[in-house]
Design a protein around this motif. Sequence first.
Motif, short mmCIF file in Angstrom:
data_model
loop_
_atom_site.label_atom_id
_atom_site.label_comp_id
_atom_site.label_asym_id
_atom_site.label_seq_id
_atom_site.Cartn_x
_atom_site.Cartn_y
_atom_site.Cartn_z
N THR A 45 2.42 14.48 5.09
CA THR A 45 1.06 14.40 5.63
C THR A 45 1.07 14.25 7.14
O THR A 45 0.31 14.93 7.84
N GLU A 98 -2.64 10.61 8.01
CA GLU A 98 -3.48 11.64 8.65
C GLU A 98 -3.86 11.22 10.06
O GLU A 98 -3.81 12.00 11.01
N GLU A 103 1.76 4.86 -5.92
CA GLU A 103 1.95 6.30 -6.12
C GLU A 103 0.94 6.87 -7.10
O GLU A 103 0.67 6.29 -8.15
N GLY A 104 0.41 8.05 -6.74
CA GLY A 104 -0.45 8.81 -7.62
C GLY A 104 0.32 9.94 -8.28
O GLY A 104 1.55 9.97 -8.25
N SER A 158 2.27 11.46 -5.00
CA SER A 158 1.37 11.31 -3.86
C SER A 158 1.25 9.83 -3.52
O SER A 158 1.48 8.95 -4.36
N TYR A 215 0.83 -1.21 0.00
CA TYR A 215 0.00 0.00 0.00
C TYR A 215 0.86 1.26 0.00
O TYR A 215 0.55 2.24 -0.67
N MET A 238 -0.09 3.50 -11.16
CA MET A 238 -0.13 3.66 -9.71
C MET A 238 0.03 2.30 -9.03
O MET A 238 0.82 2.13 -8.10
N PRO A 257 -1.62 7.73 -2.18
CA PRO A 257 -3.05 7.77 -1.82
C PRO A 257 -3.49 6.72 -0.83
O PRO A 257 -4.47 6.94 -0.10
N LEU A 258 -2.80 5.58 -0.77
CA LEU A 258 -3.21 4.55 0.18
C LEU A 258 -2.57 4.75 1.55
O LEU A 258 -3.11 4.32 2.57
N GLU A 317 -1.83 7.89 2.67
CA GLU A 317 -2.23 9.19 3.18
C GLU A 317 -3.27 9.15 4.30
O GLU A 317 -3.09 9.81 5.33
N VAL A 351 -9.88 3.65 0.24
CA VAL A 351 -8.89 3.86 -0.82
C VAL A 351 -8.28 2.57 -1.35
O VAL A 351 -7.65 2.58 -2.41
N THR A 352 -8.43 1.46 -0.63
CA THR A 352 -7.80 0.22 -1.08
C THR A 352 -8.73 -0.68 -1.89
O THR A 352 -8.25 -1.42 -2.76
#
Length: 374
Positions: A178, A135, A121-122, A126, A117, A339, A128-129, A131, A317-318
Amino acid sequence: MIIGVPKEIKEDEKRVSLVPSGVQMLTQSGHRVLVENDAGVGAGFSDEEYRQAGAEIFESGQALWQEAQMIVKVKEPLPGEYQLIQDGQIILTFLHLAAVPQLARVLAEKKAVAVAYETIEGPNRSLPLLEPMSEIAGRMATQIGARLLESTFGGRGVLMGGVPGVPPADVVIIGGGTVGVTATRVAIGMGAQVTILDINSQRLREIYRLFDGRIVSLMSNSYSLERVVQYADLLIGAVLLPGGRAPRLVTEEMVKTMKPGAVIIDVAIDQGGIVETIDRVTTHSSPTYSKHGVLHYAVPNMPGAVPRTATFALTNVTTGFVLELANKGYKAAFAENEMLAAGANVVHGHFVHPAVAEAVNMDYTPLNRVLQQF
């Protein structure tokens, strides 16, 4: 495809890799989903909810691993699971192989298709998985740090926001990604004085503007670190090198200069940690130890303490990537989705992510070259 959702066995880990709605998406697409009994209980999902979504409940985790063509997890397989990995099996989870080279070798020996995960990469690099978990970890780092500063927990007895006539806590955050930004936001909300360091001057400008100048920003180098570590009440390590081992930035000599009862929370511990005195991994049930009079917190699965929130955030997101791998198979999925291809770490015995290969001291082979062989 047959997709397996085993129960997480890492200590104090209560997240689950698929929620019932994700299971339903997969079963409606014609796939079989095997869920180990009570896999979702810690996050508030019963076996009956999974059955209603179309899953088959397995009493035996070993039988599930043996039958599944793809295993979807939250955390990396632990040594007790190594023998369960099947030859050629797709493993989709947080792997953090830089910190567990033994697992990297096992995945290679089993010729698994290991997708992490944390390296998917986005655009603009980024993650995304990673992030949403970053957070959560950033929020928790400040929240936990505030508690640990209380004398009850061995801290200095400092209130994050201070009171009129008494200064607030000094919070030092190393890393402006992040985790760092989220930790900063919570610390400012608590009224703390925040210093944030990063090696990217443009990123520091962005963060400075984001918080309207309410922070102190510094370029991260050994000179700056030596200065700010001394006055930190709470030090948060928030450095990430995707796929690679975290650099050791805070030396033992720096830690020795910290105030008695200061607190270190190293969020980078799942990649090896950035603090030299972080010489062990801790758990939610036993999260801290003291060294040189400084309280150290080194829990690698911080979001596991809020499993329901974290499970929803993660599966949001996964699940799409799980569905893509199941619908297309890994070869077509990698070929059609850059990605997802970036998430590939080990494929059929080859290390196909350069940072991972370097971190575990193995030869790197480009993914496209490996796929041409199969």
